[in-house]
Design an enzyme around this catalytic site. Structure first.
Site, PDB file in Angstrom:
ATOM      1  CG  ASN A   7      -1.890   1.234   1.153  1.00  0.00           C
ATOM      2  OD1 ASN A   7      -1.863   1.811   0.433  1.00  0.00           O
ATOM      3  ND2 ASN A   7      -2.346   1.645   2.259  1.00  0.00           N
ATOM      4  CD1 TRP A   8       3.692   0.619  -2.516  1.00  0.00           C
ATOM      5  CD2 TRP A   8       3.658   1.847  -4.878  1.00  0.00           C
ATOM      6  NE1 TRP A   8       4.423   0.297  -3.546  1.00  0.00           N
ATOM      7  CE2 TRP A   8       4.637   0.674  -4.603  1.00  0.00           C
ATOM      8  CE3 TRP A   8       2.942   2.575  -6.022  1.00  0.00           C
ATOM      9  CZ2 TRP A   8       5.378   0.208  -6.658  1.00  0.00           C
ATOM     10  CZ3 TRP A   8       3.603   2.025  -6.997  1.00  0.00           C
ATOM     11  CH2 TRP A   8       4.319   0.887  -7.375  1.00  0.00           C
ATOM     12  CE  LYS A   9      -0.182   3.400   4.228  1.00  0.00           C
ATOM     13  NZ  LYS A   9       0.130   3.425   6.432  1.00  0.00           N
ATOM     14  CD  GLU A  39      -2.784   5.634   6.237  1.00  0.00           C
ATOM     15  OE1 GLU A  39      -3.427   5.722   5.393  1.00  0.00           O
ATOM     16  OE2 GLU A  39      -2.237   4.482   7.291  1.00  0.00           O
ATOM     17  N   GLY A  64       1.668   2.057  11.039  1.00  0.00           N
ATOM     18  CA  GLY A  64       3.232   3.929  10.839  1.00  0.00           C
ATOM     19  C   GLY A  64       3.891   3.602  12.587  1.00  0.00           C
ATOM     20  N   GLY A 108       2.602  -0.998   4.386  1.00  0.00           N
ATOM     21  CA  GLY A 108       2.855   0.831   4.052  1.00  0.00           C
ATOM     22  C   GLY A 108       4.040   0.870   3.227  1.00  0.00           C
ATOM     23  CG  HIS A 167      -6.050   1.914   4.777  1.00  0.00           C
ATOM     24  ND1 HIS A 167      -5.234   2.940   5.963  1.00  0.00           N
ATOM     25  CD2 HIS A 167      -5.469   1.182   4.575  1.00  0.00           C
ATOM     26  CE1 HIS A 167      -4.210   2.802   6.122  1.00  0.00           C
ATOM     27  NE2 HIS A 167      -3.825   1.306   5.439  1.00  0.00           N
ATOM     28  CB  SER A 194       4.484  -1.705  12.004  1.00  0.00           C
ATOM     29  OG  SER A 194       3.984  -0.310  12.568  1.00  0.00           O
ATOM     30  CD  GLU A 253      -3.533  -2.591   7.523  1.00  0.00           C
ATOM     31  OE1 GLU A 253      -2.476  -2.695   7.087  1.00  0.00           O
ATOM     32  OE2 GLU A 253      -3.873  -1.876   6.607  1.00  0.00           O
TER      33      GLU A 253
HETATM   34  P1  PGA Z   1       2.873   0.568   7.894  1.00  0.00           P
HETATM   35  O1  PGA Z   1       1.184   1.028   7.019  1.00  0.00           O
HETATM   36  O2  PGA Z   1       3.089  -1.053   6.735  1.00  0.00           O
HETATM   37  O3  PGA Z   1       3.730   1.743   7.058  1.00  0.00           O
HETATM   38  O4  PGA Z   1       2.130   0.619   9.203  1.00  0.00           O
HETATM   39  C1  PGA Z   1       0.071  -0.330   7.072  1.00  0.00           C
HETATM   40  C2  PGA Z   1      -1.143   0.207   6.104  1.00  0.00           C
HETATM   41  O5  PGA Z   1      -1.532   1.146   6.457  1.00  0.00           O
HETATM   42  O6  PGA Z   1      -1.224  -0.897   5.266  1.00  0.00           O
END
Ligand code: PGA
Length: 249
Positions: A9-11, A98, A174, A231, A96, A210, A168
């Site tokens: 997931n490149w966001k 976010e 993150g 991510g 997600h 993470s 998640e």
């Molecule tokens: P992260 O993000 O690996 O940077 O914790 C995971 C995600 O939000 O899918």
């Protein structure tokens, strides 16, 4: 054979030019393994570049990070499942954390988006997970089940078999903190039971939050995990190639 899914997931990172360079490096560094699939979720503007860069590789797939539930219309700034499909996406993230916490999406929004994704030919990857306060209050399983029920209750077994769930924990995204493999497995078991109890056949449940090249092997040693959604550690093509190669099948 256990088939693992590694999802990147490149966001809000990596535009079309970055994507072309990234995937060139990744393809040079990653020695294909038959026991794993790798899915990329670039920003919408880079979907087409990613699709062109992974062509002729059945183990590599591109998805959208989000789609709106209407197929078309006056919805400035949004993309729909048919538009993402036309760009070459074959999957989409839904719900997600976010989207839920920064953009205020509700369980009802995720229900509409899952339905729209399925109708538009995209495999939904529904993300669920509790906040730290919910975890500390002992509500982890209740929150996850509420999110599953909110998004998926109206779907039958064959339809549920077409989607993927990513667990998640919000406090692990993150932050450098992970659930232990055993904690994750407890939640995964619950998710799998919920899905199979409604007729899903061999549902795939991923873990995210993470995950990196150092902890991925330990996490995937836990058989309840069918893969990972990553991510930060997916943004560097060499590091991602290394991560994807790690982890026992
Ligand atoms: P992260 O993000 O690996 O940077 O914790 C995971 C995600 O939000 O899918």
């Amino acid at each position: 054979m256990r088939r693992l899914l590694f999802a990147a997931n490149w966001k809000m990172h990596l535009g079309p030019d970055d994507t072309r360079g990234y995937l060139k490096t990744f393809r040079a560094r990653y020695n294909r393994r038959e026991d794993r699939d790798i899915w990329f979720f670039p920003p919408a503007v880079a979907i087409e570049a990613a699709v062109l860069a992974v062509r002729e590789r059945t183990d590599l797939l591109v998805g959208a990070q989000d789609v709106y539930w209407e197929p078309k219309g006056a919805f400035t700034g949004a993309i729909s499942a048919p538009l993402a499909f036309q760009a070459g996406a074959r999957a989409t993230l839904v719900g997600h954390s976010e989207r839920r916490h920064v953009f205020g999406e509700t369980d009802e929004d995720t229900r509409r988006k899952v339905a729209a994704a399925l109708a538009g030919g995209l495999a939904p990857m529904l993300c669920v997970g509790e906040t730290l306060a919910e975890r500390d209050a002992g509500h982890t399983l209740a929150v996850v089940v509420r999110q599953l029920a909110g998004a998926l209750s109206s779907l039958d077994g064959p339809t549920l078999s077409r989607l993927i769930v990513a667990y998640e924990p919000v406090w692990a995204i993150g932050t450098g903190r992970n659930a232990t493999p055993r904690d994750a497995a407890t939640v995964h078991r619950e998710i799998r039971a919920w899905l199979t109890g409604r007729g899903a056949d061999a549902p795939r449940v991923l873990y995210g939050g993470s995950v990196n090249a150092k902890n991925v092997a330990e996490l995937l040693a836990e058989r309840e995990l069918d893969g990972v959604l990553v991510g930060g550690a997916s943004l560097d093509p060499e590091g991602w190639a290394q991560l994807v190669q790690t982890g026992a099948a």
